[in-house]
Design an enzyme around this catalytic site. Structure first.
Site, short mmCIF file in Angstrom:
data_model
loop_
_atom_site.label_atom_id
_atom_site.label_comp_id
_atom_site.label_asym_id
_atom_site.label_seq_id
_atom_site.Cartn_x
_atom_site.Cartn_y
_atom_site.Cartn_z
N THR A 106 56.23 57.91 161.78
CA THR A 106 55.37 58.83 161.04
C THR A 106 55.85 60.27 161.14
OG1 THR A 106 53.47 57.39 161.48
CG2 THR A 106 52.99 59.65 160.78
N PHE A 375 52.24 50.84 164.80
CA PHE A 375 53.15 51.57 165.68
C PHE A 375 53.69 52.86 165.04
CE2 PHE A 375 53.71 46.97 165.61
CZ PHE A 375 52.98 46.65 166.74
N CYS A 376 52.85 53.53 164.26
CA CYS A 376 53.25 54.78 163.59
C CYS A 376 54.51 54.56 162.74
CB CYS A 376 53.48 55.89 164.61
SG CYS A 376 52.00 56.39 165.48
N ASN A 377 54.59 53.40 162.11
CA ASN A 377 55.74 53.11 161.26
C ASN A 377 55.27 52.24 160.09
OD1 ASN A 377 58.18 52.30 160.06
ND2 ASN A 377 59.26 52.19 162.01
#
Length: 829
Positions: A106, A375-377
């Site tokens: 992110t 997972f911020c992806n």
């Protein structure tokens, strides 16, 4: 003990690192490096030494790279976005482009917010597209000097895929073109995930920018990162703001500023976190001493990942269906293309995904710490879980946001489970995890099979003396799980069972429960009645059973008005301290006191009268992410609780004059103009369960336990306020509204259970089987019970809830209760 499998989230620090660091601080005085005295000079010189140590770790020198300390990898990325020499749209020159791999964190994707404000276009590139982008630009376009930036991760934090470091030179030389556009390409290599377990040689792979976070390598210190900047690009970077320590000279009275010559000093605004930087020296020393270097860490962690992947991918149900679906671009055969990360979802026998929250809850019961979500992806999540842009937007409209526990929407997963290994991980960690999957998904006869065909991973590349962490070097308190040492672990604010009702504008809601609503019973037969009433004066402590009880503006009068907090003021629950269930509070309305009892302790009482005068200590606490005003109940009860629980703690109470302001919800089914006030409950004023549902669950659980559970024990485990006796099991899940006497309630959602139901409320002992049985009985769900909200009638007469009262339900049009829409896991405290 604890099996920690989130090394991609953060490494764990060894005890020897803390000892070396604290010894250093005891033996030396480190002053502000911007001063000129002896202690400050020592700090400055030590920081410079650490810079060289970092460069040495990445096989480069100060001639090629500059270290700029930041608060972390994210801050380093933001610095690049703000200082890169972009050429915006609308000028005579060709404009710049910011390109990034969609499999990016992110914080990388977020750089486009900065570039957009500078009128620079951002272009997302899918991994497959970059492999096809091998055509060179025409010779006449290769002389264009417009700067473009391409960012990609050395290792995906989602799947552990390692992208080729050769891309760096290929893109800079023009051999690879992310997009066909004239100009000069610079490369940002996001190395945060990669460098935690793999060596990076910047002498060979000379990216222009390399952001890192040190806690991913050492575990300590946190809040410190760096940007490694190639000195060839450094002079081109732009900077507008200047903070302390960055100026060679400036005038306060007019616009004059001259920056320092050093690139590092020019971009390190204010005083750097100098003690944390000094800790890095000890981090590098200890890492080398324990492991022998990054190459050995790479081989060790990959061996564990390869072994786990091989066993996991071969687990089958008796019908041949796979137990897990692994999200990977590789077959885990080569550590140069795959890191020590395994991303997966657990499946049932029919191939349906089990929600990641359920897997996380079960893992927690086995003291296994994993990571769940996206997972911020989001880019990798979409790619591997086959989610379209429209799917992501629909999930948001359904109430799902990044980081919450809504794991399934319309049967489709919103995220997955990730395990990751670090240099402290062992073969036993891998086995513990695999045994957990086998024990919870397969029969005992099948549990032996997968291990027969897989050889224990070899870690010969790491000498035994480097791997015997438990003998040579004690781990941080996080990995040591005796009761005394667990007190050193910061306990999290309680996460709770169900959902946060959506904002009124998010969906059309009904008006307040109509007094003229016609009750509709499903079968129209046997009447439904209230069988039991419980309140929980102290959050997460034992229940207080009553036959009738007054109803207040926040639910049952005095329900969850108090809570126990640790010495840091954080709410304690049975998740962290199961013995809370042995604390027995009761309310004496005549004497106006709360009486608290526990075995081996003299009873103690607390006044029901509010104590919010000048002598009260007012404090702020959090319950389920909601900030509440509370006051401390004094030293006497604090000492009593601390003695019984064996750890420092205090009793606090919600401040009555702040109730109306601090803990409110706009609630589905109640007028949008009305905020419903809550006590210290997690999600709603009331929790209702059905005896018929308990009996059906009891039958399922009894077949899996050596000793069957009593019905009363099961009821108490689910910590409801209202227990009803209805003809059919789980018919309560089909209700939209109910009336009990003059009281009218709106059903606001199901209660998704966590590991608290595994705690015997009479003894404080845990039994993992309860949550597993609930999941099996409910078809992969862990819902049990429903949440209710009540809008009190404006009357001079107090409403009373009584055992034996008839319950009149109104059926929903759609008999499927929607999944929770909160940002956290909910549980009944």
């Amino acid at each position: 003990g604890i099996t920690y499998l989130d090394h991609a989230g953060s490494a764990l620090f060894p005890e020897s690192l803390l000892k070396a660091f604290t010894d250093d601080l005891r033996n030396n005085v480190y002053g502000n490096p911007h001063s000129q005295n002896i202690s400050s000079k020592l700090t400055y010189d030590t920081i410079e030494h650490v810079r060289y140590r970092i460069l040495q770790h990445f096989h480069t020198t100060a001639e090629d790279y500059t270290i700029i300390f930041t608060s972390g990898c994210t801050a380093a990325l933001k610095l690049v976005a703000e200082s890169f020499p972009w050429i915006p749209e609308g000028t005579k020159q060709p404009s710049s482009r910011f390109c990034y791999l969609t499999d990016s964190h992110t914080s990388v994707v977020g750089m486009r917010g900065v570039t957009a404000s500078m009128n620079v276009l951002s272009v997302p590139i899918k991994p497959k597209e970059i492999l096809l982008a091998k055509s060179r630009l025409p010779a006449e376009e290769q002389n264009c000097t417009t700067p473009h930036l391409f960012s990609y991760p050395a290792q995906s934090n989602f799947s552990g895929t390692k992208y080729p470091l050769s891309w760096i030179q290929d893109i800079k030389s023009g051999k690879l073109c992310p997009i066909k556009i004239p100009g000069k390409w610079f490369v940002l290599l996001d190395a945060a995930s990669y460098v935690s377990s793999s060596p990076l040689d910047l002498g060979v792979h000379q990216a222009d920018f390399i952001p890192i976070s040190f806690y991913k390598i050492f575990g300590f210190p946190t809040g410190l990162g760096a940007l490694l900047v190639n000195n060839r690009i450094a002079p081109l970077l732009r900077k507008t703001y200047f903070g302390g320590g960055t100026a060679a000279a400036y005038l306060a009275g007019e616009d004059f500023y001259f920056p320092r010559k050093s690139i590092a000093e020019r971009f390190e605004d204010g005083t750097v976190s100098f003690l944390d930087i000094i800790a890095l020296k000890h981090g590098f020393d200890v890492l080398e001493k324990l492991t022998g270097g990054m190459e050995k860490i790479k081989q060790h962690t990959f061996a564990l990942a390869h072994y786990t992947y091989t066993v996991l991918s071969n687990l089958k149900y008796t019908n041949g269906a796979p137990v897990v679906r692994i999200y990977s671009d590789t077959d885990f055969s080569n550590p140069d293309v795959q890191g020590p990360i395994i991303n997966f979802n657990v499946l049932d026998e029919n191939g349906e995904v089990l929600g990641f929250s359920q897997v996380d809850n079960m893992a927690s019961l086995h003291n296994i710490h994993v990571r769940t979500g996206c997972f911020c992806n989001t880019g990798a999540c979409q790619m591997h879980l086959d989610m379209s842009n429209e799917d992501i937007q629909r999930n948001l409209q359904a109430g799902h946001v990044c980081g919450d526990n809504i794991d399934l929407i319309d049967g489709r997963p919103t995220g997955s489970v990730r395990i990751s290994f670090g240099y402290m991980s062992s073969f036993e960690d891998a086995q513990t995890f695999l045994n957990f999957i086998i024990a919870t998904r397969l029969s005992k006869s099948a549990a032996e099979i997968p291990f027969q065909s897989v050889t224990k991973p070899t870690t010969e590349s790491v000498p035994d003396d480097h791997l015997s962490f438990n003998n040579a070097d004690k781990l941080s308190p996080i990995l040591q799980v005796s009761d005394g040492e667990l007190r050193n672990i910061p306990s999290e604010t309680e996460t709770t069972d169900s959902w946060q009702p959506p904002e009124p504008e998010a969906e059309s809601i009904r008006a307040t429960v109509s007094e003229t609503a016609v009750p509709t019973c499903k079968k129209g037969g046997k009447p439904i009645t209230v069988a039991k009433i419980y309140l929980y004066p102290i959050k997460s402590c034992s229940a207080f059973e009553v036959t009738e009880w007054p109803v207040g503006n926040q639910g049952l009068l005095y329900d969850r008005n108090w809570m126990v907090v640790n010495k840091n003021g954080v709410c304690m629950t049975q998740k962290q301290e199961p013995r809370l269930c042995l604390v027995n509070p009761s309310i004496d309305l005549k004497e106006k006191i709360l009486v608290i009892q526990a075995e081996g302790m003299d009873p103690i009482s607390v006044s029901l009268e509010d104590n919010t005068g000048k002598e009260a200590v007012i404090c702020e606490s959090k319950v389920c992410s909601h900030r509440v005003k509370t006051y401390d109940c004094g030293e006497r009860i604090a000492g009593w609780l601390s003695t019984f629980l064996g750890r420092p703690c205090r009793l606090i109470r919600q401040s009555s004059d702040m109730k109306s302001k601090s803990h409110r919800k706009n609630t589905k089914g109640l007028s949008s103009a009305t905020n419903i006030s809550l006590s210290l409950v997690n999600e709603a004023q009331y929790l209702l369960i059905n005896v018929a549902s308990i009996l059906q669950l009891k039958e399922h659980i009894s077949s899996r336990l050596k000793e069957p559970l009593e019905i009363e024990e099961l009821i108490r485990r689910f910590r409801a306020n209202i227990v009803i006796s209805a003809p059919e099991s789980f018919e309560e899940e089909e209700w939209a509204e109910i009336s009990i006497g003059s009281l009218q309630f709106q059903v606001v959602g199901p209660c998704s259970r966590c590991q608290i139901i595994c705690i015997d409320q009479q003894s404080g002992e845990r039994n993992k089987e309860i949550l597993q049985s609930l999941s099996a009985a409910r078809g992969r769900k862990t819902n049990f019970g429903i949440y209710l909200m009540n809008q009190p009638l404006h009357s001079s007469f107090s409403d009373i809830l009584s055992v034996g009262s008839q319950v009149l339900p109104v059926l929903k049009e759609n008999t499927e209760i929607q999944p929770p829409t909160s940002s956290e896991e909910k549980c009944s405290g």
